[in-house]
Write an enzyme that holds these catalytic residues in place. Structure first.
Site, short mmCIF file in Angstrom:
data_model
loop_
_atom_site.label_atom_id
_atom_site.label_comp_id
_atom_site.label_asym_id
_atom_site.label_seq_id
_atom_site.Cartn_x
_atom_site.Cartn_y
_atom_site.Cartn_z
N LYS A 192 -17.12 19.33 7.33
CA LYS A 192 -17.85 18.79 6.18
C LYS A 192 -18.84 17.70 6.62
O LYS A 192 -20.01 17.72 6.22
CB LYS A 192 -16.86 18.20 5.18
N ASN A 193 -18.38 16.75 7.42
CA ASN A 193 -19.24 15.61 7.76
C ASN A 193 -20.41 16.02 8.63
O ASN A 193 -21.48 15.41 8.57
CB ASN A 193 -18.40 14.52 8.43
N MET B 7 -11.54 -0.11 7.74
CA MET B 7 -12.89 0.13 7.25
C MET B 7 -13.04 -0.01 5.73
O MET B 7 -13.99 -0.60 5.24
CB MET B 7 -13.36 1.52 7.69
N ARG C 299 -22.39 11.49 -2.04
CA ARG C 299 -22.61 10.48 -1.00
C ARG C 299 -23.58 10.98 0.07
O ARG C 299 -24.45 10.25 0.56
CB ARG C 299 -21.26 10.13 -0.36
N ASP D 277 -16.42 9.21 -2.58
CA ASP D 277 -15.09 8.65 -2.80
C ASP D 277 -15.16 7.18 -3.18
O ASP D 277 -15.97 6.43 -2.63
CB ASP D 277 -14.24 8.78 -1.53
N ASP E 295 -10.60 8.82 8.43
CA ASP E 295 -10.32 9.91 7.49
C ASP E 295 -8.93 10.51 7.68
O ASP E 295 -8.46 11.26 6.82
CB ASP E 295 -11.38 11.01 7.62
#
Length: 436
Positions: free
Chosen positions: A22-23, A343, A97, A121, A321
């Site tokens: 996904k990223n 984070m 995002r 998110d 993640d």
């Protein structure tokens, strides 16, 4: 709102293949705006966030041709930059995002880029300063409308290379700056750059299109600007977050699972972090084999005997993640673990749902939680819960699959944002999960 009903406590068995990352996909898709030639991307995950970005590109005028499952050809030879200033775009761009990463390519190629405050998110503050400070260093003028949270950068005369030290190793910030710099005049150096495999993939793709980026894989990128980029064909890596999710699922449900085609060389410390939790995983070619953990798994302490601490860090450190997955897996380990989420200040707030299921967790503060493992002597109990974000959602799903009884997870659109047809794929290895 969709719902999953899960019958827990069932052993799973079989092979599962991770989706495309996904990223990486969110970066790569934005890069198609940098050329007017055709770009073919393979292994695109069929998930909500990626599909939203593809729709956004289509509304910008990008031609989209589906070649089959997970393969699409894009051509950005007639981009409608005026769409960026419409109300429709403000609504569409604000729901995702990843939409922030269209700004760099648009600024580089068309001299302007706009974006509403992006969604995603709700896991804490997610600043955009790194992106826009990078654009300003390249010569763009920045403006911000506080009333409707609308950002803009403009460089009608083009961008000029610059030396910059990023204030944080932001993955999306680095990607955005790199995509802007490849068409800038002269040389750009980016120090404290993110160097995740997905960012490396973006740089490799851009180089295959004619960009001149060196230092790929390090935190110092050197970019020699070029006048134009060509088309290319690119394949997205398997999703390391999904791979970590399946490792955790296998351990929690005492299941024998093989994860296929994982691209071991791009997993970094992920396998070793799960090994610290006592999980056995074997490399078989490019697959990961996880045997059924009949006797559970025991946490390894530090060398001096102190409690194991697992924390996130920029690559090659452990990805934030997967901390939610590690936390859930630790609830049934033999031993204790301190989870330190550095984070985001809201990412651990889903632990109350695990406590309701019987987990022993002490939330010390927004960033730290101590997990006291059950060693499978006390099974988690089924419950009804709601998914607050993508990674907490998959963590709760794993907990439900290991729990005794029937659990209900609401707001599963959050899980669908990051995981492709997850219910179908879990049923294929024996899970009792129904989408309502």
């Amino acid at each position: 709102m969709g719902t999953f009903k899960i019958e827990g406590g069932i052993r799973l068995k079989g092979d599962i293949t991770p989706q495309g990352a996904k990223n990486e996909a969110l970066q790569i898709l934005c890069a198609v705006l940098l050329t007017e030639e055709k770009v073919t991307i393979n292994n695109i995950p069929d998930i909500i966030d990626v599909n939203k970005l593809i729709t956004l590109l289509g509304n910008l005028g990008v031609k989209i041709q589906k070649n089959g499952q997970s393969s699409i050809t894009f051509q950005s030879d007639d981009v409608n930059v005026g769409y960026l200033e419409t109300e429709a775009f403000k609504k569409e761009g604000g729901s995702l995002r990843g939409s922030i990463m269209i700004v760099g390519p648009l600024l580089a190629r068309f001299g302007k880029g706009y974006i509403p405050k992006p969604g995603g998110d709700k896991i804490g503050r997610r600043r955009l300063d790194t992106h826009f400070e990078g654009f300003i260093n390249l010569g763009a003028k920045f403006r911000y409308n506080r009333e409707d949270h609308f950002y803009g950068v403009e460089a009608p005369e083009g961008l000029t290379g610059s030396d910059m030290l990023l204030d944080e190793a932001s993955v999306t910030g680095t990607a955005n700056i790199v995509m802007a710099a490849v068409l800038a005049k002269g040389r750009t150096t980016v120090y404290n750059a993110a160097c995740e495999p997905y960012l490396q993939q973006l740089c490799k793709m851009l180089n295959s299109m004619g960009a001149k980026i060196s230092g790929v894989g390090s935190n110092l990128l050197i970019i020699e600007g070029v006048e134009k980029l060509d088309g290319c064909t690119h394949r997205i890596l398997p999703d390391m977050i999904e791979i970590g999710s399946w490792i955790g699922l296998a351990a929690m449900t005492k299941s024998e699972i093989t994860i296929k085609n994982v691209s071991w060389e791009n997993l970094g410390v992920i396998p070793n972090v799960f090994r610290k939790l006592g999980i056995t995983l074997e490399r078989k070619g490019d697959d990961i084999y996880i045997p059924a953990h009949e006797k559970g798994y025991e946490v390894k302490t530090d060398i001096d005997g102190s409690i194991l601490t697992i924390s996130d860090a920029p690559w090659p450190g452990f990805t934030p993640d997967l901390l939610s997955i590690v936390l859930v897996v630790a609830t049934q380990a033999k031993g204790d673990v301190l989870i330190h989420q550095k984070m985001f200040e809201s990412r651990l707030f889903f632990v109350d749902k695990l406590i309701d299921m019987g987990a022993k967790i002490i939330l010390c503060d927004p960033h730290r939680a101590v997990v006291i493992g059950h060693d499978f002597k006390s099974q988690l109990k089924a419950t009804t819960m709601s998914s607050p974000d993508i990674r907490a959602g998959i963590s709760l799903l794993i907990a439900a699959l290991s729990a005794k009884g029937t659990s209900t997870i609401q707001n599963i659109e959050q899980i669908d944002r990051g995981y492709e047809r997850i219910d179908e794929r879990l049923r294929a290895i024996g899970a009792n999960i129904v989408r309502v």
